[in-house]
Design a protein around this motif. Structure first.
Motif, mmCIF file in Angstrom:
data_model
loop_
_atom_site.group_PDB
_atom_site.id
_atom_site.type_symbol
_atom_site.label_atom_id
_atom_site.label_comp_id
_atom_site.label_asym_id
_atom_site.label_seq_id
_atom_site.Cartn_x
_atom_site.Cartn_y
_atom_site.Cartn_z
ATOM 1 N N CYS A 194 10.889 58.926 -45.239
ATOM 2 C CA CYS A 194 11.149 59.055 -43.806
ATOM 3 C C CYS A 194 12.531 58.518 -43.476
ATOM 4 O O CYS A 194 13.152 57.809 -44.277
ATOM 5 C CB CYS A 194 10.093 58.294 -42.989
ATOM 6 S SG CYS A 194 10.194 56.498 -43.159
ATOM 7 N N ALA A 195 13.016 58.850 -42.281
ATOM 8 C CA ALA A 195 14.288 58.330 -41.783
ATOM 9 C C ALA A 195 14.322 58.493 -40.274
ATOM 10 O O ALA A 195 13.721 59.429 -39.730
ATOM 11 C CB ALA A 195 15.462 59.069 -42.407
ATOM 12 N N PRO A 196 15.036 57.598 -39.597
ATOM 13 C CA PRO A 196 15.220 57.785 -38.155
ATOM 14 C C PRO A 196 16.162 58.952 -37.896
ATOM 15 O O PRO A 196 17.063 59.231 -38.692
ATOM 16 C CB PRO A 196 15.862 56.453 -37.719
ATOM 17 C CG PRO A 196 16.603 55.993 -38.940
ATOM 18 C CD PRO A 196 15.764 56.421 -40.106
ATOM 19 N N VAL A 197 15.962 59.652 -36.797
ATOM 20 C CA VAL A 197 16.870 60.716 -36.389
ATOM 21 C C VAL A 197 18.004 60.071 -35.595
ATOM 22 O O VAL A 197 17.781 59.559 -34.496
ATOM 23 C CB VAL A 197 16.143 61.776 -35.546
ATOM 24 C CG1 VAL A 197 17.121 62.857 -35.088
ATOM 25 C CG2 VAL A 197 14.999 62.398 -36.343
ATOM 26 N N LEU A 198 19.200 60.079 -36.160
ATOM 27 C CA LEU A 198 20.324 59.338 -35.583
ATOM 28 C C LEU A 198 21.409 60.278 -35.064
ATOM 29 O O LEU A 198 21.679 61.312 -35.682
ATOM 30 C CB LEU A 198 20.946 58.409 -36.626
ATOM 31 C CG LEU A 198 20.031 57.385 -37.297
ATOM 32 C CD1 LEU A 198 20.827 56.545 -38.293
ATOM 33 C CD2 LEU A 198 19.362 56.490 -36.253
ATOM 34 N N ALA A 199 22.039 59.902 -33.976
ATOM 35 C CA ALA A 199 23.281 60.539 -33.546
ATOM 36 C C ALA A 199 24.433 59.858 -34.281
ATOM 37 O O ALA A 199 24.260 58.835 -34.947
ATOM 38 C CB ALA A 199 23.450 60.409 -32.030
ATOM 39 N N TYR A 200 25.638 60.427 -34.162
ATOM 40 C CA TYR A 200 26.767 59.901 -34.928
ATOM 41 C C TYR A 200 27.045 58.432 -34.620
ATOM 42 O O TYR A 200 27.440 57.668 -35.511
ATOM 43 C CB TYR A 200 28.020 60.729 -34.654
ATOM 44 C CG TYR A 200 27.961 62.126 -35.208
ATOM 45 C CD1 TYR A 200 27.522 62.372 -36.496
ATOM 46 C CD2 TYR A 200 28.347 63.214 -34.429
ATOM 47 C CE1 TYR A 200 27.458 63.658 -37.007
ATOM 48 C CE2 TYR A 200 28.290 64.507 -34.928
ATOM 49 C CZ TYR A 200 27.848 64.722 -36.222
ATOM 50 O OH TYR A 200 27.795 66.001 -36.713
ATOM 51 N N ASP A 201 26.866 58.021 -33.347
ATOM 52 C CA ASP A 201 27.209 56.649 -33.010
ATOM 53 C C ASP A 201 26.341 55.645 -33.759
ATOM 54 O O ASP A 201 26.786 54.539 -34.081
ATOM 55 C CB ASP A 201 27.138 56.414 -31.496
ATOM 56 C CG ASP A 201 25.772 56.742 -30.907
ATOM 57 O OD1 ASP A 201 24.959 57.388 -31.594
ATOM 58 O OD2 ASP A 201 25.518 56.352 -29.752
ATOM 59 N N GLU A 202 25.098 56.010 -34.045
ATOM 60 C CA GLU A 202 24.239 55.134 -34.835
ATOM 61 C C GLU A 202 24.400 55.390 -36.330
ATOM 62 O O GLU A 202 24.322 54.453 -37.133
ATOM 63 C CB GLU A 202 22.781 55.342 -34.444
ATOM 64 C CG GLU A 202 22.401 54.781 -33.098
ATOM 65 C CD GLU A 202 20.899 54.831 -32.874
ATOM 66 O OE1 GLU A 202 20.256 53.776 -32.993
ATOM 67 O OE2 GLU A 202 20.383 55.932 -32.599
ATOM 68 N N ALA A 203 24.637 56.638 -36.712
ATOM 69 C CA ALA A 203 24.740 56.959 -38.136
ATOM 70 C C ALA A 203 25.888 56.201 -38.795
ATOM 71 O O ALA A 203 25.744 55.682 -39.907
ATOM 72 C CB ALA A 203 24.919 58.464 -38.319
ATOM 73 N N VAL A 204 27.027 56.105 -38.107
ATOM 74 C CA VAL A 204 28.191 55.472 -38.749
ATOM 75 C C VAL A 204 27.984 53.978 -38.949
ATOM 76 O O VAL A 204 28.660 53.365 -39.782
ATOM 77 C CB VAL A 204 29.480 55.726 -37.948
ATOM 78 C CG1 VAL A 204 29.791 57.206 -37.875
ATOM 79 C CG2 VAL A 204 29.402 55.128 -36.547
ATOM 80 N N THR A 205 27.061 53.375 -38.195
ATOM 81 C CA THR A 205 26.816 51.942 -38.354
ATOM 82 C C THR A 205 25.554 51.647 -39.157
ATOM 83 O O THR A 205 25.204 50.481 -39.342
ATOM 84 C CB THR A 205 26.701 51.268 -36.969
ATOM 85 O OG1 THR A 205 25.606 51.841 -36.245
ATOM 86 C CG2 THR A 205 27.978 51.447 -36.175
ATOM 87 N N HIS A 206 24.873 52.671 -39.633
ATOM 88 C CA HIS A 206 23.654 52.436 -40.410
ATOM 89 C C HIS A 206 24.009 51.707 -41.705
ATOM 90 O O HIS A 206 25.006 52.037 -42.360
ATOM 91 C CB HIS A 206 22.967 53.766 -40.722
ATOM 92 C CG HIS A 206 21.594 53.599 -41.287
ATOM 93 N ND1 HIS A 206 21.370 53.310 -42.622
ATOM 94 C CD2 HIS A 206 20.369 53.666 -40.702
ATOM 95 C CE1 HIS A 206 20.069 53.210 -42.833
ATOM 96 N NE2 HIS A 206 19.443 53.428 -41.681
ATOM 97 N N PRO A 207 23.218 50.723 -42.100
ATOM 98 C CA PRO A 207 23.536 49.945 -43.306
ATOM 99 C C PRO A 207 23.725 50.804 -44.557
ATOM 100 O O PRO A 207 24.563 50.474 -45.406
ATOM 101 C CB PRO A 207 22.332 49.012 -43.443
ATOM 102 C CG PRO A 207 21.786 48.876 -42.064
ATOM 103 C CD PRO A 207 22.028 50.183 -41.405
ATOM 104 N N GLN A 208 22.974 51.889 -44.679
ATOM 105 C CA GLN A 208 23.121 52.723 -45.877
ATOM 106 C C GLN A 208 24.450 53.477 -45.874
ATOM 107 O O GLN A 208 25.119 53.576 -46.910
ATOM 108 C CB GLN A 208 21.962 53.720 -45.991
ATOM 109 C CG GLN A 208 21.955 54.509 -47.287
ATOM 110 C CD GLN A 208 21.831 53.606 -48.511
ATOM 111 O OE1 GLN A 208 21.133 52.599 -48.486
ATOM 112 N NE2 GLN A 208 22.536 53.969 -49.567
#
Length: 400
Positions: free
Chosen positions: A317-331
């Motif tokens: 599974c994974a959260p559905v992220l917009a770019y603003d959250e995706a760029v800060t995701h730890p992975q």
């Protein structure tokens, strides 16, 4: 000054990036990431993508995203001096990447045959919408046209909805990766033969090839993959479920073992005994009922809590992220997929990082996206031009 990039695997390779927009420049950037000296040749007015879409302080995000690690020269190919200067650059280079339409190439004497005759050592790669043969060859095209023609648009969207294009320019990006592959293959061949060659990459070809898993289904079994939204025609559960805080989590449980694990993690083990969900085929047949059974559980919890809980049970599974959250995701951060770098005019910038990791010859971002004509003087000096000659070319608007 000359080239002062890293000593990567492609150190000593010079690439002329005379392409515009996304596909060609992205391919050139990938070569620059691993040490090639990439010189971006732009018209006096600049690459159109410099002003394409949102940006800041005169630079667009599109341009910034695909033009790192280069040096830039601006020259006017419409002048005899500018065209000769372009040939001088080609004479010192290993690879030329351009996306001129056939009529433009003929006007400037830059057809594949003419380049091959004048620069037999050069690897000349043309990027186009439709390729260099066939009934549509030579026609202009852009990303959504490739999505329409290759089946991707018809296969994308909600099950009962109309065809939908992918959001990002996937045809442009796929073609960019193939440009880099084509250059590397041709460079490898040149090591053996000493000869350059001509080649082409098209948006249509790149995007068609990107869909090989689904194309394989049709070519082997006459199965045309229809629109499935966030779901699948082969597995259930396979969907993005809305959470209490307005977010969504996408999950996949593609066999019995995963389904049992999922029901245990959610505390809904009774679903395992429901005959509608007894095996993979049954779950797929009753996927709408299964989604309805799952929906309340997700709706009662926040997105990040759901991801943490399911991940603890090894659920895919994974959260559905917009770019603003995706760029800060730890992975994303752990993979260095966003890189900080300083620009001479714009100050601190963030640009896309490298998706390829090599232990012995790693690439890295060592130059920010260029300002228009930023290295014109430096590059002309590399060619042996004296300052008075450079000043004269600038005064005559041959270079900028």
């Amino acid at each position: 000054m000359g080239f002062t990039g890293n000593s990567g695997a492609l150190s000593g390779i010079k690439v002329i990036d005379a392409a515009t927009m996304v596909a060609g420049p992205l391919g050139a950037s990938l070569l620059a990431d691993f040490g090639a000296d990439v010189i971006k040749v732009e018209p006096i007015g600049g690459d159109e993508s410099r002003t394409f879409g949102p940006g800041r302080d005169g630079m667009s995000g599109v341009y910034s995203g695909v033009n790192r690690n280069k040096r830039a020269v601006a020259l006017d190919l419409r002048t005899a001096a500018g065209l000769e200067l372009f040939h001088e650059l080609c004479s010192t280079a290993d690879v030329l990447i351009e996306n001129m339409l056939p009529g433009v190439r003929e006007r400037f004497g830059l057809t594949a045959a003419e380049l091959r005759e004048r620069h037999p050592h050069l690897i000349c790669l043309n990027v186009s919408g439709y390729g260099d043969s066939g009934p549509l060859a030579g026609r202009p095209a852009m990303d959504p046209v490739a999505q329409a023609l290759t089946g991707l648009m018809e296969a994308t969207g909600e099950r009962s909805g109309k065809p939908l294009k992918a959001g990002p320019p996937v045809a442009d990006s796929a073609a960019g990766y193939l440009v880099a592959i084509a250059a590397l293959v041709a460079l490898f061949a040149k090591q053996r033969t000493g000869e350059g060659q001509t080649g082409s990459v098209s948006l249509v070809g790149a995007l068609f090839h990107l869909q090989t898993p689904w194309l394989g289904q049709y070519l082997l079994a006459d199965y045309i993959q229809g629109k499935v939204g966030n779901g699948s025609n082969f597995y259930a559960p396979y969907n993005a479920y809305t959470t209490r805080d307005g977010g969504a989590v996408h999950l996949v449980a593609f066999n019995d073992r995963h389904f049992v694990k999922l029901t245990r993690a959610m505390g809904v083990e009774a679903l395992v005994d429901d005959p509608r969900f007894a095996d993979a085929a049954s779950r797929l047949e009753h996927r709408e009922a299964l989604d309805s059974a799952f929906a309340p559980w997700f709706a009662a919890r926040d997105r990040d809590d759901v991801v943490e809980l399911l991940s603890a049970h090894d659920i895919i599974c994974a959260p559905v992220l917009a770019y603003d959250e995706a760029v800060t995701h730890p992975q994303i951060q752990a993979l260095d997929l966003v890189v900080d770098i300083d620009h001479d005019q714009l100050g601190p910038l963030r640009v896309p990082g490298l998706p390829v990791k090599l232990s012995g010859t790693p690439g890295h971002v060592h130059r920010p996206p260029t300002s228009l004509g930023e290295h014109t003087t430096e590059i002309l000096r590399d060619l042996g031009y004296q300052d008075d000659r450079i000043a004269a070319l600038r005064a005559d608007s041959v270079v900028r």
